[in-house]
Design a protein around this motif. Structure first.
Motif, PDB file in Angstrom:
ATOM      1  N   PRO A  40      68.756  59.700  36.761  1.00  0.00           N
ATOM      2  CA  PRO A  40      69.921  60.349  36.155  1.00  0.00           C
ATOM      3  C   PRO A  40      70.997  60.708  37.166  1.00  0.00           C
ATOM      4  CG  PRO A  40      68.116  61.914  36.335  1.00  0.00           C
ATOM      5  CD  PRO A  40      67.568  60.572  36.745  1.00  0.00           C
ATOM      6  N   VAL A  41      70.665  60.714  38.450  1.00  0.00           N
ATOM      7  CA  VAL A  41      71.650  61.062  39.475  1.00  0.00           C
ATOM      8  C   VAL A  41      72.621  59.905  39.714  1.00  0.00           C
ATOM      9  CG1 VAL A  41      71.986  61.837  41.860  1.00  0.00           C
ATOM     10  CG2 VAL A  41      69.985  62.626  40.562  1.00  0.00           C
ATOM     11  N   CYS A  42      72.089  58.689  39.904  1.00  0.00           N
ATOM     12  CA  CYS A  42      72.946  57.541  40.206  1.00  0.00           C
ATOM     13  C   CYS A  42      73.060  56.554  39.057  1.00  0.00           C
ATOM     14  CB  CYS A  42      72.452  56.823  41.461  1.00  0.00           C
ATOM     15  SG  CYS A  42      70.836  56.011  41.269  1.00  0.00           S
ATOM     16  N   ASN A  60      55.842  56.588  41.933  1.00  0.00           N
ATOM     17  CA  ASN A  60      56.977  56.780  41.035  1.00  0.00           C
ATOM     18  C   ASN A  60      57.814  58.004  41.423  1.00  0.00           C
ATOM     19  OD1 ASN A  60      58.311  55.623  38.784  1.00  0.00           O
ATOM     20  ND2 ASN A  60      57.558  57.247  37.453  1.00  0.00           N
ATOM     21  N   ALA A  61      58.173  58.101  42.702  1.00  0.00           N
ATOM     22  CA  ALA A  61      58.806  59.322  43.210  1.00  0.00           C
ATOM     23  C   ALA A  61      60.255  59.136  43.658  1.00  0.00           C
ATOM     24  CB  ALA A  61      57.979  59.888  44.365  1.00  0.00           C
ATOM     25  N   LEU A  62      60.553  58.130  44.482  1.00  0.00           N
ATOM     26  CA  LEU A  62      61.834  58.041  45.192  1.00  0.00           C
ATOM     27  C   LEU A  62      62.731  56.958  44.601  1.00  0.00           C
ATOM     28  CD1 LEU A  62      63.437  58.967  47.804  1.00  0.00           C
ATOM     29  CD2 LEU A  62      62.419  56.967  48.911  1.00  0.00           C
ATOM     30  N   LEU A  69      64.439  62.343  44.634  1.00  0.00           N
ATOM     31  CA  LEU A  69      63.022  62.535  44.296  1.00  0.00           C
ATOM     32  C   LEU A  69      62.923  63.186  42.922  1.00  0.00           C
ATOM     33  CD1 LEU A  69      61.813  63.826  47.768  1.00  0.00           C
ATOM     34  CD2 LEU A  69      61.127  61.671  46.698  1.00  0.00           C
ATOM     35  N   GLU A  70      61.696  63.418  42.479  1.00  0.00           N
ATOM     36  CA  GLU A  70      61.482  64.015  41.163  1.00  0.00           C
ATOM     37  C   GLU A  70      62.226  65.335  41.033  1.00  0.00           C
ATOM     38  OE1 GLU A  70      57.233  62.680  42.518  1.00  0.00           O
ATOM     39  OE2 GLU A  70      59.076  63.408  43.456  1.00  0.00           O
ATOM     40  N   ARG A  71      62.160  66.186  42.060  1.00  0.00           N
ATOM     41  CA  ARG A  71      62.798  67.500  41.976  1.00  0.00           C
ATOM     42  C   ARG A  71      64.315  67.381  41.923  1.00  0.00           C
ATOM     43  NH1 ARG A  71      60.741  67.422  47.333  1.00  0.00           N
ATOM     44  NH2 ARG A  71      62.322  67.556  48.974  1.00  0.00           N
ATOM     45  N   LYS A 239      59.486  60.885  31.032  1.00  0.00           N
ATOM     46  CA  LYS A 239      58.860  59.648  31.514  1.00  0.00           C
ATOM     47  C   LYS A 239      59.908  58.689  32.060  1.00  0.00           C
ATOM     48  CE  LYS A 239      55.866  55.862  29.950  1.00  0.00           C
ATOM     49  NZ  LYS A 239      55.131  55.303  28.781  1.00  0.00           N
ATOM     50  N   LEU A 240      61.018  58.537  31.326  1.00  0.00           N
ATOM     51  CA  LEU A 240      62.083  57.634  31.751  1.00  0.00           C
ATOM     52  C   LEU A 240      62.645  58.036  33.111  1.00  0.00           C
ATOM     53  CD1 LEU A 240      64.154  55.352  31.107  1.00  0.00           C
ATOM     54  CD2 LEU A 240      65.572  57.126  30.044  1.00  0.00           C
ATOM     55  N   TYR A 241      62.803  59.336  33.336  1.00  0.00           N
ATOM     56  CA  TYR A 241      63.403  59.821  34.569  1.00  0.00           C
ATOM     57  C   TYR A 241      62.373  60.062  35.681  1.00  0.00           C
ATOM     58  CZ  TYR A 241      67.443  60.612  31.550  1.00  0.00           C
ATOM     59  OH  TYR A 241      68.487  60.452  30.672  1.00  0.00           O
ATOM     60  N   GLY A 242      61.113  59.784  35.414  1.00  0.00           N
ATOM     61  CA  GLY A 242      60.082  59.918  36.447  1.00  0.00           C
ATOM     62  C   GLY A 242      59.915  61.340  36.934  1.00  0.00           C
ATOM     63  N   LEU A 243      59.862  62.291  36.003  1.00  0.00           N
ATOM     64  CA  LEU A 243      59.784  63.699  36.364  1.00  0.00           C
ATOM     65  C   LEU A 243      58.341  64.174  36.410  1.00  0.00           C
ATOM     66  CD1 LEU A 243      62.663  65.057  34.096  1.00  0.00           C
ATOM     67  CD2 LEU A 243      62.820  64.233  36.463  1.00  0.00           C
ATOM     68  N   ARG A 244      58.123  65.230  37.167  1.00  0.00           N
ATOM     69  CA  ARG A 244      56.854  65.946  37.137  1.00  0.00           C
ATOM     70  C   ARG A 244      57.173  67.435  37.074  1.00  0.00           C
ATOM     71  NH1 ARG A 244      54.457  67.227  42.578  1.00  0.00           N
ATOM     72  NH2 ARG A 244      56.137  67.038  44.088  1.00  0.00           N
TER      73      ARG A 244
END
Length: 254
Positions: A40-42, A60-62, A69-71, A239-244
């Motif tokens: 969502p950032v880029c 699935n982090a970077l 990253l996820e955060r 899930k789409l944005y790879g969040l935790r």
């Protein structure tokens, strides 16, 4: 890929990584071509995000393009959906600015953006967070993410950020929090890098924050909201944005 990333993070000084990583990862990102996740950032899409981590690289982090990253992806969504950050006029102090945010924040026409760090080549102001070289009430917003666990006197740093925040100001102050600990574990006698990694999770960490992290921020004077923001998002979006799950610590100065 995991072994290479782990080696670089563990043995190459961070200031050198920050100078070159944004040239390297887009090339490696070609291996992740696809549509499974979206940053969502880029706005870029990949089959999945790259692994990342000092000790045990996370899948699935970077984001290969902007290095979010996820955060960072979680924080971007929080700022976008829950604040007026992108629209309101403000002066921001961004401690240890993340590469994925810098140019995007600099482009905000109503934001007076100040980046600061002790070592990072990305920051414009060289600053020890324990001795912030700005007067009282200098900033509307303060961001400080995943830094306090590296600081000798984190309570002093928190008080300094409170001092330079204007009344009615706010900030985001994320740190890695161990949910298995009720109270923060720290021992200044532990100075060996290998021992610090064994005790605190990383060789450059000086403490392992527990569930009292928000209380420590409050003791510095802040009003603290602890928000598990992933729970407010649609599971498919997460899930789409790879969040935790990571608690967003939003602070305010009354």
């Amino acid at each position: 890929m995991k072994k290479l990333i782990r080696f670089v993070l563990r043995y190459v000084p961070r200031k050198y990584i920050q100078r070159v990583v944004h040239f390297c990862t887009p090339v490696m990102g070609l291996l992740y071509a696809g549509r499974g996740v979206e940053c969502p950032v880029c706005g870029r899409r990949y089959r999945k995000f790259m692994p990342y981590g000092y000790v045990r690289p996370r899948e699935n982090a970077l984001c290969p393009h902007c290095l979010a990253l996820e955060r960072h992806r979680l924080l971007w969504l929080f700022l976008q959906n829950e604040t007026d950050f992108f629209d309101a006029p403000a002066r921001l102090l961004h401690v240890a600015p993340e590469y994925c945010f810098i140019k995007r924040f600099e482009r905000l026409p109503r934001l007076d953006y100040v980046t600061a760090d002790l070592e990072s080549p990305l920051a414009k102001v060289k600053m020890d967070i324990q001795r912030i070289p700005f007067p009282d009430d200098a900033f509307d917003i303060v961001f400080c993410n995943h830094i306090l666990e590296h600081v000798d006197d984190d309570r002093l740093a928190m008080r300094e950020m409170f001092r330079v925040m204007r009344p009615d100001g706010w900030g985001i102050m994320l740190s890695p929090v161990n949910p298995a600990r009720r109270t923060t574990y720290e021992d200044p006698a532990i100075t060996d890098p290998a021992e610090r990694e064994a005790h605190f999770g990383q060789k450059d960490h000086l403490r392992d924050y527990g569930l009292d992290y928000g209380k420590r921020l409050a003791e510095a004077g802040f009003e603290v909201d602890e928000i598990d923001y992933v729970r407010y998002l649609d599971p498919e979006a997460a899930k789409l944005y790879g969040l935790r799950s990571e608690i967003v610590y939003r602070v305010r100065k009354a």
